[in-house]
Design a protein around this motif. Structure first.
Motif, PDB file in Angstrom:
ATOM      1  N   ASP A 288      11.170  -3.095 -12.380  1.00  0.00           N
ATOM      2  CA  ASP A 288      10.998  -1.732 -11.619  1.00  0.00           C
ATOM      3  C   ASP A 288      10.590  -1.990 -10.196  1.00  0.00           C
TER       4      ASP A 288
ATOM      5  N   THR B 229       1.670   0.880 -12.631  1.00  0.00           N
ATOM      6  CA  THR B 229       2.585   0.400 -13.460  1.00  0.00           C
ATOM      7  C   THR B 229       1.832  -1.009 -14.202  1.00  0.00           C
TER       8      THR B 229
ATOM      9  N   LEU C 150       1.111  -1.564 -17.956  1.00  0.00           N
ATOM     10  CA  LEU C 150       1.541  -2.890 -18.679  1.00  0.00           C
ATOM     11  C   LEU C 150       0.476  -3.871 -19.234  1.00  0.00           C
TER      12      LEU C 150
ATOM     13  N   GLU D  81       8.427  -3.561 -16.002  1.00  0.00           N
ATOM     14  CA  GLU D  81       7.701  -3.267 -14.981  1.00  0.00           C
ATOM     15  C   GLU D  81       8.078  -4.313 -13.818  1.00  0.00           C
TER      16      GLU D  81
END
Lengths: 290, 443
Positions: free
Chosen positions: B357, B34, B38, B354
């Motif tokens: 998460d 992730t 990003l 992100e």
């Protein structure tokens, strides 16, 4: 001075200078800084140059605009009285009993001295278990619903019991050590002269123990002036458990940073302590002159 | 003090074994993935600003108060995600939570880390106004997924943003569904219904409202919500900032209302810890308890599933019931970070979906501030809490975060305890608060 070699002089100078520097640096300078800061409104932020002088305002606020102050003074006095009238004599009494070489005297000594050794966090926890209103031992056994820690008319007494519990052990040990040092021939002589045990203690042993008595007295006064830990653990010195030391901490330490105001409280405490210290020194020095 | 710091302690207990036992490597790999996604977007967004200052931007320091093992670990994983995406390594300096908070003045005036953990509220704005924190308006230009209430809570007195929210927890009235079903209680939406419900509970042999204030801060929650309901958010914030008089009729009305509710509260609150009060709710001896979401700490298994809440009912229909206390934790930037570029990037990442998460994946009991985050792992209670805060028009931060800490701890705590002890002399109490407030706020 001629008798002293060069090395001696260096050693003596060092032995005087080092403690002097320590005392000045660690005791007198901070104390003086506290007194100075008590005339300012510093909040711990910004350079020292920006501190504003507010004169006596902090003292004025302490006395007239700070509700916890008066209860704190009362509680400190009550603390002193309770230790002096109840806990200290009781500790001395236990010491005299233990001095009799009872069977299992070691066990009693350990049991009585244990509270002094226990860490503060543990003591707070132990008494919480006993005093808790809903889940505590006291209310559980006796079926009451007294709010031992929350009711401001009750909690100071509850805490004094806990404080006394610690203090008795401390005094007991100090006094026991003193008693062991009393020359046994004095007691034998008193016994030969036909004095009762009580009379022997008050007329012979007690006067002989004068130095220890003074230490016990000083310890009692110091303990009641610096009383802090128990109330802090219980509720940070609020709601009936105000003590000057706790108020100082609330204001100065931590995020609050009312440093000027807290310093004013600390200065008041310093002044009160000075009264007792002066009295003590005066007595001791007069003693030495004799 | 046993107050849960952020959700830290609350979280630590709620982590299901399935997650706690997750393989660290696979998580890191996920985070890296992730992060990489990003990173491309971030770099594009930053343009050429990072290419020039290459050597400076390779390190950034983060002062953290997340000293408990679980949140500490989560933060390490989040920053690892940043490192893989931006190529900048993060030095985390963790300090014990309480120590960090108590030393914050010295910390910020000395050599603070580039980015540091803090919370929204008066102190955040105070540091911003004193020039001890960096302007984050640029960062906010790149953030999305935040409601207006969160942006408002991140804004300083000068209208610029100084704070990036990460997590939060709401204050609400908690109850046990089973008890309410059994007795047929309905969730009250007005103060009258609330009072009537309390009277009914009393009749049924329950303590209507569990209550504890031994540590001094829980009663602030009751004051906050009553003031928010009776006088509204703006008045509450102004009162906290020392701009409104405590002797005004508005404040008096708050205490009068509270005095009316006190007989419904658990008696002898000043000797009770919030844990003990929560247990009276857990043991079905009390009907309701106004507290933060961390009340769940005292519940486990089926009891925890039985726990539900509602927001404190409306008192004045012109004010409504949309504002609440929901302390927000997050990040701020030092006034002079060693590398502003790297610090800004880190903050942008910390506020991103992100990062949220990664947080939720590693610690599913956190309520993350970014609404874009994947919250499939939330429990029903958490989902409801997130909805409640999401629908709030204004978010207050709790009294001791919304005003000067010296005022909160040395004036308000003793005053509220005095009120609970003796609710009759409200006028005298408010005069005393006002006098002390004047002395503190003018210094």
């Amino acid at each position: 001075m001629r008798l002293l070699s060069r090395t001696d002089r260096v050693v003596i100078t060092l032995m005087v200078l080092v403690p002097l520097l320590l005392v000045v640096g660690l005791v007198w300078l901070p104390a003086a800084a506290t007194v100075l800061l008590s005339g300012t409104d510093w909040d711990g932020i910004g350079p020292l140059g920006e501190i504003d002088w507010v004169g006596w305002r902090n003292y004025d606020d302490v006395v007239s605009n700070y509700p916890p102050f008066v209860p704190a003074v009362q509680n400190n006095l009550l603390w002193l009285a309770a230790l002096f009238v109840v806990a200290t004599p009781f500790g001395m009494f236990l010491a005299v009993l233990l001095d009799k070489e009872l069977r299992g005297s070691r066990i009693y000594q350990t049991a009585l001295y244990l509270p002094v050794v226990l860490s503060l966090a543990l003591i707070g926890f132990v008494w919480q278990l006993i005093y808790s209103r809903d889940q505590g031992l006291l209310n559980g056994v006796f079926g009451g619903d007294t709010d031992w820690y929350g009711d401001p008319n009750v909690n100071i007494w509850a805490v004094l019991v806990a404080a006394g519990w610690r203090h008795v052990g401390y005094i007991m040990l100090l006094y026991l050590a003193g008693l062991k040092g009393v020359d046994p021939s004095l007691r034998e002589a008193a016994a030969v002269d036909g004095a009762s045990e009580t009379r022997t203690f008050f007329r012979v042993v007690f006067p002989v123990m004068r130095p220890i008595n003074i230490i016990v007295l000083v310890v009692t006064v110091i303990e009641s002036l610096r009383a802090f830990d128990l109330v802090w653990v219980i509720n940070k010195g609020r709601n009936g458990l105000e003590l000057i030391s706790a108020l100082v901490t609330q204001n100065v330490v931590g995020e609050a940073s009312r440093i000027g105001f807290g310093s004013a409280l600390a200065t008041i405490m310093l002044a009160v302590s000075l009264v007792f210290i002066t009295l003590y020194l005066w007595t001791v020095m007069r003693e030495e002159k004799r | 003090m046993s107050r849960p710091r952020t959700q830290a302690e609350y979280l630590a207990r709620l982590v299901p074994p399935s997650v706690a036992g997750l393989n660290r490597r696979s998580l890191l790999a996920g985070a890296a993935g992730t992060g990489a996604l990003l990173g491309t977007g971030l770099l594009a967004g930053c343009g050429d600003s990072d290419s020039g200052s290459g050597s400076d931007a390779k390190r950034v320091s983060l002062g953290s108060n997340q000293s408990d093992p679980k949140p500490k670990d989560v933060l390490a994983k989040v920053t690892a995600g940043f490192t893989t995406s931006a190529g900048t390594s993060v030095d985390i300096n963790t300090v014990d939570h309480n120590t960090f908070q108590e030393n914050i003045n010295n910390y910020l005036q000395g050599k603070p880390d580039d980015v540091f953990t803090w919370f929204a509220g008066y102190r955040m704005r105070f540091f911003a106004a004193k020039g001890l924190a960096g302007d984050l308006s640029d960062v906010w230009g790149k953030l999305d997924g935040y409601s207006d209430a969160f942006k408002k809570a991140s804004t300083g007195d000068d209208g610029k943003q100084y704070f990036v929210p990460a997590s939060y927890y709401p204050w609400a009235v908690f109850y046990r569904k089973s008890v309410w079903q059994q007795r047929g209680y309905q969730v009250p939406t007005t103060l009258d219904q609330f009072t009537a419900l309390g009277a009914q509970m009393k009749k049924d042999g329950l303590t209507p409202i569990a209550f504890a204030d031994k540590d001094g801060w829980p009663a602030m929650g009751t004051f906050d919500i009553l003031n928010l309901r009776i006088n509204g958010y703006q008045f509450h914030i102004d009162l906290m900032a020392g701009k409104e008089a405590w002797t005004s009729d508005k404040v008096k009305k708050v205490f009068d209302t509270w005095a009316g509710l006190l007989p419904l509260h658990q008696p002898d609150a000043l000797g009770r810890t919030w844990q003990e009060a929560a247990q009276s709710l857990q043991q079905k001896k009390s009907g309701m308890y106004l507290l933060g979401l961390f009340v769940g700490q005292q519940f486990s298994g089926a009891d925890l599933e039985d726990l539900d809440f509602f927001t404190f009912p409306e008192v004045d229909s012109t004010i409504g019931a949309k504002a609440l206390d929901a302390p927000i934790d997050g990040y701020m930037m030092a006034r002079k970070p060693k590398s502003k570029d790297a610090a800004t990037k880190l903050l942008t990442y910390l506020g991103s979906k992100e990062a949220a998460d990664i947080t939720v994946k590693n610690d599913p009991s956190t309520l993350v501030a970014n609404t874009g985050a994947d919250t499939a792992g939330y429990t029903a209670l958490q989902k409801k809490a997130a909805e409640l805060v999401g629908s709030a028009t204004e978010i207050a931060q709790f009294l001791d975060r919304d005003t000067r800490p010296d005022f909160a701890s040395t004036v308000i705590i003793p005053a509220l305890q005095q009120f609970i002890k003796d609710p009759k002399d409200i006028g005298g109490l408010l005069t005393s608060i006002e006098n002390q407030k004047k002395s503190i706020f003018t210094s």
